[in-house]
Design an enzyme around this catalytic site. Structure first.
Site, PDB file in Angstrom:
ATOM      1  N   THR A 114      -4.136 -22.387 -14.595  1.00 12.29           N
ATOM      2  CA  THR A 114      -3.881 -20.964 -14.861  1.00 12.29           C
ATOM      3  C   THR A 114      -4.187 -20.096 -13.648  1.00 12.29           C
ATOM      4  O   THR A 114      -5.178 -20.304 -12.951  1.00 12.29           O
ATOM      5  CB  THR A 114      -4.732 -20.495 -16.052  1.00 12.29           C
ATOM      6  OG1 THR A 114      -4.472 -21.351 -17.167  1.00 12.29           O
ATOM      7  CG2 THR A 114      -4.397 -19.069 -16.431  1.00 12.29           C
TER       8      THR A 114
ATOM      9  N   GLU B 181      -4.388 -33.229 -24.771  1.00 16.04           N
ATOM     10  CA  GLU B 181      -5.239 -32.047 -24.603  1.00 16.04           C
ATOM     11  C   GLU B 181      -5.249 -31.221 -25.886  1.00 16.04           C
ATOM     12  O   GLU B 181      -6.298 -30.754 -26.334  1.00 16.04           O
ATOM     13  CB  GLU B 181      -4.736 -31.194 -23.442  1.00 16.04           C
ATOM     14  CG  GLU B 181      -5.510 -29.884 -23.287  1.00 16.04           C
ATOM     15  CD  GLU B 181      -5.003 -29.015 -22.144  1.00 16.04           C
ATOM     16  OE1 GLU B 181      -5.442 -27.862 -22.050  1.00 16.04           O
ATOM     17  OE2 GLU B 181      -4.170 -29.495 -21.346  1.00 16.04           O
TER      18      GLU B 181
END
Length: 384
Positions: free
Chosen positions: A131, A249
């Protein structure tokens, strides 16, 4: 403990024996210090080798690289027990469930032999830097670049909201090695960056509304030089790798969400039995019983679905859409459970001295990280 009362289909006797080891570790090594670590905003690095010595880190890593070569169910047990204890070891799941698997699946033999034993032992702590400021879940819009210069990459850019950011010894950095190719995802690579590299700096440990003990950080890369051999797998295949690994994930997030929701429910049942209003226990009011009955039913369904997901994942059959659905459903259940349980605590629920308040704050982010739940709906909807 209520987790023992659940009829699980994803685990066998060996799994449950391992659970007892994990539970003792959480009770003896984690729970007594959780409040102190939350105040400090970080879990000390010396707890990692102690977890590694008991096999709690990266249990799926093959034996030839120092691991136990077990199935993902062992990771899930660590996630469950950590979440049920209070989530102070959130960084373990990032390290074991996400980063290790990238290296196992895509790393060169040299990279595996260099790093996997250290990940298993806790000698090295890892992070993955996806990110960036302003991009959120849109990974194709990343601006961090890795430009070739001879036999090195020169990395420039910044990342934010990085779990284990302060503690990490190794960061898997998502960067564009080709800024001209279209579509943009074809230019993304994953590069191993050691924290000791010149030009790599850590920003502040970010001030969050929950998960206080997790070191969530900004990371900066200014002309960071790393050998081209630090590229994980093939250059330009990073986005493909990310999409391939995201189901695990998201399943990991679902596991933790379910276990923390169960803990909130269990705490609230105990609280409403003890707390009195108008001369009788709060649990004796019909509204309280109905709210708790509804939550118990949803939790029961949740555990059955989670075991279905774990069994499919261990068989190599969990699809990206199913992983997204698991993350979506279980984190929504977690939030609903937290909010209703806090309400049943009354004014006490708004006080940080009560566990439900801290759990409620920590739960808010699970519908955001790992891809927002809005993105999960988009991913599921694309396959309709």
């Amino acid at each position: 403990m209520p987790l023992d009362d659940l009829a699980r289909t994803a685990y066998g006797e060996d799994h449950e024996a391992f659970r007892q080891t994990v539970r003792r570790f959480m009770a003896e090594e984690i729970a007594p210090h959780a409040a102190q670590w939350a105040e400090a905003g970080i879990v000390p690095k010396d707890i990692w080798p102690r977890a590694g010595a008991l096999g709690l880190l990266c249990p799926t890593v093959p034996e030839e690289y120092g691991g136990l070569g077990l199935d993902f169910g062992y990771n899930a047990i660590v996630d469950e027990e950590s979440a049920y204890t209070g989530g102070a070891t959130t960084g373990f799941s990032l390290h074991s469930d996400i980063v290790a698997d990238y290296i196992v699946h895509y790393g060169s033999d040299e990279q595996k032999r260099e790093w996997l034993p250290k990940l298993v032992s806790g000698e090295a702590i890892t992070a993955i830097a996806m990110t960036e400021p302003g991009t959120g879940s849109d990974l194709q819009a990343m601006r961090t670049t890795a430009r070739k210069d001879g036999n090195h990459y020169v990395i420039n850019g910044s990342k934010t909201y990085i779990t284990n950011g302060q503690n990490a010894d190794l960061v898997l950095v998502c960067a564009k090695t080709d800024t001209d190719v279209q579509p943009a995802w074809k230019g993304v690579s994953i590069i191993l960056v050691e924290a000791s590299r010149d030009g790599f700096t850590r920003g502040r440990n970010l001030d969050k509304i929950g998960m206080d003990e997790a070191d969530t950080s900004e990371l900066f890369f200014e002309d960071v030089r790393v050998p081209i051999t630090n590229c994980l797998g093939e250059e330009g295949q990073g986005f493909v790798y990310l999409m391939s690994q995201l189901p695990q994930e998201r399943l990991s997030i679902a596991v933790s969400a379910q276990a923390s929701a169960q803990k909130a429910f269990d705490l609230t049942v105990a609280f409403t039995r003890e707390r009195k209003a108008f001369g009788k226990p709060v649990i004796d009011f019909q509204n309280t019983r109905f709210v708790l009955a509804d939550l118990k039913t949803r939790l029961q369904v949740g555990w059955a679905h989670l075991d279905w997901c774990l069994n499919r994942h261990n068989a190599g059959e969990l699809t990206p859409e199913e992983g997204a659905a698991a993350k979506l459903w279980h984190t929504e259940l977690q939030w609903e459970t937290m909010d209703k349980c806090l309400q049943l605590h009354g004014g006490a629920g708004y006080m940080n001295e009560y566990p439900i308040a801290r759990m409620w704050r920590a739960a808010r982010v699970t519908r955001i990280f790992g891809g927002t739940n809005e993105i999960m709906k988009e991913l599921i909807g694309r396959k309709l």
